[in-house]
Structures are given as C-alpha cells and as structure tokens.
Design a protein around this motif. Structure first.
Motif, PDB file in Angstrom:
ATOM      1  N   GLY A 157     -25.362 -16.903   2.538  1.00  0.00           N
ATOM      2  CA  GLY A 157     -25.510 -18.070   1.692  1.00  0.00           C
ATOM      3  C   GLY A 157     -24.188 -18.451   1.042  1.00  0.00           C
ATOM      4  O   GLY A 157     -23.406 -17.582   0.671  1.00  0.00           O
ATOM      5  N   GLN A 173     -25.266 -23.249  11.280  1.00  0.00           N
ATOM      6  CA  GLN A 173     -25.024 -23.687   9.908  1.00  0.00           C
ATOM      7  C   GLN A 173     -26.098 -24.693   9.497  1.00  0.00           C
ATOM      8  O   GLN A 173     -26.373 -25.655  10.211  1.00  0.00           O
ATOM      9  N   VAL A 174     -26.695 -24.467   8.343  1.00  0.00           N
ATOM     10  CA  VAL A 174     -27.696 -25.380   7.799  1.00  0.00           C
ATOM     11  C   VAL A 174     -27.408 -25.574   6.315  1.00  0.00           C
ATOM     12  O   VAL A 174     -26.533 -24.928   5.745  1.00  0.00           O
ATOM     13  N   THR A 218     -29.259 -26.439   2.266  1.00  0.00           N
ATOM     14  CA  THR A 218     -30.474 -26.512   1.453  1.00  0.00           C
ATOM     15  C   THR A 218     -30.856 -27.954   1.156  1.00  0.00           C
ATOM     16  O   THR A 218     -31.999 -28.223   0.774  1.00  0.00           O
ATOM     17  N   LEU A 231     -36.267 -19.424   6.015  1.00  0.00           N
ATOM     18  CA  LEU A 231     -35.338 -18.290   6.041  1.00  0.00           C
ATOM     19  C   LEU A 231     -36.010 -17.025   6.568  1.00  0.00           C
ATOM     20  O   LEU A 231     -35.354 -16.186   7.196  1.00  0.00           O
ATOM     21  N   PHE A 249     -35.418 -26.644  10.719  1.00  0.00           N
ATOM     22  CA  PHE A 249     -34.708 -26.841   9.464  1.00  0.00           C
ATOM     23  C   PHE A 249     -34.515 -28.338   9.262  1.00  0.00           C
ATOM     24  O   PHE A 249     -33.879 -29.005  10.078  1.00  0.00           O
ATOM     25  N   ILE A 270     -26.096 -20.667   5.483  1.00  0.00           N
ATOM     26  CA  ILE A 270     -26.805 -21.719   4.761  1.00  0.00           C
ATOM     27  C   ILE A 270     -26.044 -22.030   3.483  1.00  0.00           C
ATOM     28  O   ILE A 270     -25.723 -21.145   2.705  1.00  0.00           O
TER      29      ILE A 270
END
Length: 235
Positions: free
Chosen positions: A26, A55-56, A58, A92, A102, A128
């Motif tokens: 994170g 890669q994402v 929130t 997650l 996602f 993330i």
C-alpha cells in the motif's frame, strides 16, 4: 518530475515479502503527495525482475458522485465515510485467490468510471495507492504500507499545481469536471484551489490521513521537487 530512486525502498520491501502468494503493498499520504507517480515507478521497478505486478487505486472504491450527494457527503469526498470499505476489503482479500474486479476512477470527470474497471488475478505483487489504507473494519489486508510524507506547504503547492493543470486541460474538453471553472480567471481558480485545499484536503490530512504515518512500515520523506530525501523503517 525527477526520476525516483527506489533502491532503498525495494530492499526494505523485500525483507517483508511473504514466501508465497500475492504481496500487497500500500502507498498512502496526503492528496497530491505523488502517490500515483510513486506507485507507477515502484510497479515498473518490481516488474523489471520478472514478477507480475499490478497497480490499482483506492479512488475506484469511492462512492459515485450521485451516491455521495444522496448521503450528503459531497463536501467530504476523500474522507473515510466516502469510501465503500466493504468492497475494498473484499477486493484485497479475493485478489489473492482468483479473478477480482477493481473499479476505476477518472480524475478528469472527478467520478468513478465503470469503463476503467479492471480484472486482476493473483499477481505476484499488487501495488495499491490512495487514501484510507489503514484498517477501519477488521485486520489490515496490506502486507506492507508506505507513507509519502512532505511538509504541508509543499503539499498545498502540489495540489494547486495539479488543480490548475486539470483546469487548463479542460479548455478543450467539455466533459471534464473542471470545465465548469473555465469562465473564471486564473487568480480566481487559484483561490478556489487554495480554498478546497484548506477546507477539505488539509482537514482530511490532519484528521484522517496522518495516523497512517504512524502505522506505516516505511515512511518516505519527500523534498519540494518530489525527490526522496530519506526512507525510514518503522516497526
């Protein structure tokens, strides 16, 4: 933005990586701290070793603007109540076991964008980035948390610069959220950006984001040009 030297960060992350399964990293910090750029650089660095890295953000787990309006939370966008924490935790958890969707977010339209949703299936590493990465409902699902730290005056300057860049780009894009401000003068828009920073983003930083710094495994101190000044190990 200068090239980011991630050598020390990668070495310290390696010590926390599990022997098997998806390693969830994170990256958090204030609005405009450079989380997306840092995450992209880290993703590229880790992928260079042959690992599958995704890669994402929130941001995709924010409630839509329409839903925020229904909840009377439009002025608290980015604050903890504006996120679907249940969906974030589920994603997650599930991505470690199989294909997981996602949701995506557009900073141009300033809203969740279904067209940007992605399906991810058990990567070696999932990076993330974004807000609300410290646990609020149950234990953390982040294996290693990185906090990007910088003085408030630098964060404010970066936020205003980003806001102005989006405002300028909206001149030829009527679909942009920032197109509504095109009739305003540059000083007026800069004043608006400063007001949003002070009344929304700075409050969110002090009340909800800074606690993540104390819970992070790594704190990356940044200078005025986004350069890394120091990497501190916690815990």
């Amino acid at each position: 933005m200068p090239q980011i030297d991630l050598t020390e960060v990668v070495v310290r992350l390696a010590a926390r990586r599990p022997a098997s399964g998806t390693f969830v990293v994170g990256i958090t910090g204030a609005v405009a701290a450079g989380k997306s750029v840092f995450a992209r650089a880290l993703t590229e660095h880790l992928a260079a070793d042959g690992a599958t890295v995704e890669q994402v953000a929130t941001d995709g787990f924010l409630f839509s603007n329409a839903r925020l309006a229904e909840l009377d939370l439009s002025n608290q966008k980015g604050f903890p109540p504006s996120y679907d924490h249940t969906a974030l935790r589920a994603a997650l958890e599930n991505v470690r076991h199989g294909p997981t969707v996602f949701p995506g977010y557009s900073h141009v339209t300033y809203d969740v964008d279904p067209g940007l949703a992605r399906t991810i299936d058990r990567p070696d590493v999932l990076v993330i980035e974004g807000l609300n990465l410290i646990p609020t409902h149950g234990p953390s699902l982040i294996d290693s948390l990185i906090y990007l730290d910088a003085p408030e005056y630098d964060l404010e300057a970066w936020y205003i610069a980003r806001f102005m860049g989006l405002w300028e780009a909206a001149e030829h894009d009527p679909t942009s959220f920032y197109a509504r401000f095109r009739a305003m003068s540059r000083p007026e828009v800069e004043g608006l950006a400063r007001m949003v920073w002070e009344k929304v983003n700075l409050k969110n930083l002090r009340d909800h984001i800074l606690p993540a710094r104390d819970q992070a495994d790594l704190v990356v101190r940044k200078g005025p040009g986004h350069q890394i000044l120091a990497v501190e190990m916690r815990g």
